[in-house]
Design a protein around this motif. Sequence first.
Motif, PDB file in Angstrom:
ATOM      1  N   GLU A 180      -2.296  -5.992   1.430  1.00 48.62           N
ATOM      2  CA  GLU A 180      -2.088  -4.738   1.293  1.00 48.62           C
ATOM      3  C   GLU A 180      -1.549  -3.878   2.340  1.00 48.62           C
ATOM      4  OE1 GLU A 180      -6.345  -3.505   0.309  1.00 48.62           O
ATOM      5  OE2 GLU A 180      -6.303  -5.013  -1.550  1.00 48.62           O
ATOM      6  N   HIS A 181      -0.375  -4.530   2.941  1.00 48.23           N
ATOM      7  CA  HIS A 181       0.123  -3.919   3.911  1.00 48.23           C
ATOM      8  C   HIS A 181       0.967  -2.857   3.670  1.00 48.23           C
ATOM      9  CE1 HIS A 181      -1.374  -6.737   6.875  1.00 48.23           C
ATOM     10  NE2 HIS A 181      -1.071  -7.551   5.991  1.00 48.23           N
ATOM     11  N   GLY A 182       0.568  -1.695   4.319  1.00 44.00           N
ATOM     12  CA  GLY A 182       1.541  -0.296   3.980  1.00 44.00           C
ATOM     13  C   GLY A 182       2.384  -0.006   5.281  1.00 44.00           C
ATOM     14  N   ARG A 183       1.787   0.229   6.386  1.00 44.80           N
ATOM     15  CA  ARG A 183       2.356   0.802   7.641  1.00 44.80           C
ATOM     16  C   ARG A 183       3.481  -0.274   7.838  1.00 44.80           C
ATOM     17  NH1 ARG A 183       0.416   4.171  11.219  1.00 44.80           N
ATOM     18  NH2 ARG A 183      -1.704   3.859  10.247  1.00 44.80           N
ATOM     19  N   HIS A 188     -10.735  -4.544   3.811  1.00 41.83           N
ATOM     20  CA  HIS A 188      -9.668  -3.829   4.455  1.00 41.83           C
ATOM     21  C   HIS A 188     -10.365  -3.143   5.687  1.00 41.83           C
ATOM     22  CE1 HIS A 188      -6.136  -1.425   5.493  1.00 41.83           C
ATOM     23  NE2 HIS A 188      -6.882  -0.459   5.466  1.00 41.83           N
ATOM     24  N   ALA A 224       0.826  -1.159   0.089  1.00 47.38           N
ATOM     25  CA  ALA A 224      -0.141  -0.006   0.107  1.00 47.38           C
ATOM     26  C   ALA A 224       0.837   1.428  -0.064  1.00 47.38           C
ATOM     27  CB  ALA A 224      -1.075   0.116   1.039  1.00 47.38           C
ATOM     28  N   LYS A 229       0.706   4.147  -0.338  1.00 48.86           N
ATOM     29  CA  LYS A 229       0.110   5.793   0.163  1.00 48.86           C
ATOM     30  C   LYS A 229       1.041   5.616   1.746  1.00 48.86           C
ATOM     31  CE  LYS A 229      -4.095   4.592   2.836  1.00 48.86           C
ATOM     32  NZ  LYS A 229      -4.292   3.174   2.338  1.00 48.86           N
ATOM     33  N   TYR A 235       3.150   6.912   6.439  1.00 47.16           N
ATOM     34  CA  TYR A 235       2.347   8.155   6.565  1.00 47.16           C
ATOM     35  C   TYR A 235       3.313   9.318   7.214  1.00 47.16           C
ATOM     36  CZ  TYR A 235      -0.785   4.366   5.843  1.00 47.16           C
ATOM     37  OH  TYR A 235      -1.575   3.551   5.198  1.00 47.16           O
ATOM     38  N   SER A 245      -6.248   0.458  10.156  1.00 47.68           N
ATOM     39  CA  SER A 245      -4.909   0.509  10.099  1.00 47.68           C
ATOM     40  C   SER A 245      -4.389   0.462  11.378  1.00 47.68           C
ATOM     41  CB  SER A 245      -4.662   1.738   9.384  1.00 47.68           C
ATOM     42  OG  SER A 245      -3.300   1.680   9.274  1.00 47.68           O
ATOM     43  N   GLY A 262      -3.204  -3.402   7.219  1.00 45.34           N
ATOM     44  CA  GLY A 262      -3.485  -3.100   8.620  1.00 45.34           C
ATOM     45  C   GLY A 262      -2.897  -3.357   9.735  1.00 45.34           C
TER      46      GLY A 262
HETATM   47  C1  LIG Z   1      -4.733   2.248   3.564  1.00 48.60           C
HETATM   48  C2  LIG Z   1      -4.898   0.943   2.929  1.00 48.60           C
HETATM   49  C3  LIG Z   1      -4.175  -0.174   2.942  1.00 48.60           C
HETATM   50  C4  LIG Z   1      -2.912  -0.052   3.886  1.00 48.60           C
HETATM   51  O1  LIG Z   1      -3.084   0.201   5.403  1.00 48.60           O
HETATM   52  P1  LIG Z   1      -1.840  -0.225   6.202  1.00 48.60           P
HETATM   53  O2  LIG Z   1      -2.486   0.040   7.545  1.00 48.60           O
HETATM   54  O3  LIG Z   1      -1.000   1.010   5.842  1.00 48.60           O
HETATM   55  O4  LIG Z   1      -1.419  -1.427   6.288  1.00 48.60           O
HETATM   56  C5  LIG Z   1      -4.382  -1.454   2.600  1.00 48.60           C
HETATM   57  N1  LIG Z   1      -5.593  -1.420   1.742  1.00 48.60           N
HETATM   58  C6  LIG Z   1      -6.544  -0.337   1.600  1.00 48.60           C
HETATM   59  C7  LIG Z   1      -7.895  -0.610   0.900  1.00 48.60           C
HETATM   60  C8  LIG Z   1      -6.157   1.167   2.196  1.00 48.60           C
HETATM   61  O5  LIG Z   1      -7.035   1.937   2.198  1.00 48.60           O
END
Ligand SMILES: *Cc1c(COP(=O)(O)O)cnc(C)c1O
Length: 434
Positions: free
Chosen positions: A288-291, A199, A58, A60, A387, A202, A238
Amino acid sequence: MHHFHYSGSALHCESVDLAAVAGLYGSPTYVYSAATMEDNFRRLQRGLTGLDARLCYAMKANSSLAVLRHFSNLGAGFDLVSGGEIRRVLAAGGNVRASVFAGVGKTEAEIELALRNGIFSFHVESEPELARINHVAGKLGVKAPVAIRVNPDVDAHTHAKITTGKSDNKFGIPLRHAAAAYEAAARLPHLEIKGVQMHIGSQLTSVAPFVEAVTKVGPFAAELKTRYGITYFSIGGGMGIIYRDALASGASSWWESQPADQRPLTPESYGAALVPLLQTLGLTILLEHGRFMVGNAGVLLSRVEHLKRGAGKNFLIVDAAMNDLVRPAMYDSFHEIVPIHRDSTRPALVADVVGPVCESGDCFAKDRSMQEVREGELIGFLSAGAYGYTMASRYNTRGMAAEVLVKGSAFELIHARETFEQMIAGEKIPAFLG
Ligand SMILES: *Cc1c(COP(=O)(O)O)cnc(C)c1O
């Protein structure tokens, strides 16, 4: 676990002395560890052994081109939320064909850009959006791959601004209406139903909400497989990271010292709980992990401007501000703040750590205990890789911070500090003002 540690008295990122980085590139500067990102990626992958699992990072959370290239080299696709992010993936040489496009308000132009670049799938949030994607695909003479985001109505027990899986927020289609949404999608000629997505929020610190959500949506995914032949189930991102005790958590001994039932969520415990629930579905699992991928891989370096001692209150005024790192102001979030040069002979200090921006909200920490640091000395905000830069702004006409990537003993500026000229480049004073 991460790669920030003291070597002697100097805080290092991998083998690089952070004071040297600040010496070269100034402050505030974000510094990222490539090894920590790679470790996070590999641990997640190992934790999900037994599944055909694929990461769509992810972006962002941190969308610097160098970070995207790093994840792309590791084999990740991306979770995209705008046309700008699609273009970033292309600019970084990433694979749009392994990426998914999420978000509640995709424009026609963004949908077209995604289709022209062979997006793996759209994650659709509403019936009007299905119609719009169908329309754009029809215009281009292609079929658009789609999955519908279902909202399992699970409480993620996280901050209100980052919970997404409750029925009263704007995301997804409630599970009880989802079957009808899929029927609507099936009637649209330019859509191809490929999967299902969820999802729930987070910074989740326990696996229970993930288990609850997968338990709720899993049977529906199985039904969709039978009915429409879907090939994948995206379980979203998340996974939370450690913000308190961030420095100590870099060592495996710290993890082992935590009571087994209170260990923060890890990719291992996440995998152990979810693999058995997902394995039987026989679907590709997207994550879809970002953080989790980048959060503990970044530090924000900042220099002390003044230590202002007041009656009963001290203020440590630093050169980073809420425009550089907005999480404390926006989410009341905690970042560990450490001296870059550790000195055990220094007295302790209790202070509010604040930036120079003209807002009371420009406060990183209240009554924080730390080693006394003095004017001109450096501090680091830990766990700032996610973030941080991506949510930064130019408030108070402060240019965007610099970004540096470390790998072993190598480090390089990956994003130059923004200049004043760059900041005002798009501005114009109209002739009618004289
Ligand atoms: C923001 C988001 C993520 C990533 O969330 P994290 O908490 O950073 O892992 C994954 N999927 C969707 C649809 C999001 O909006």
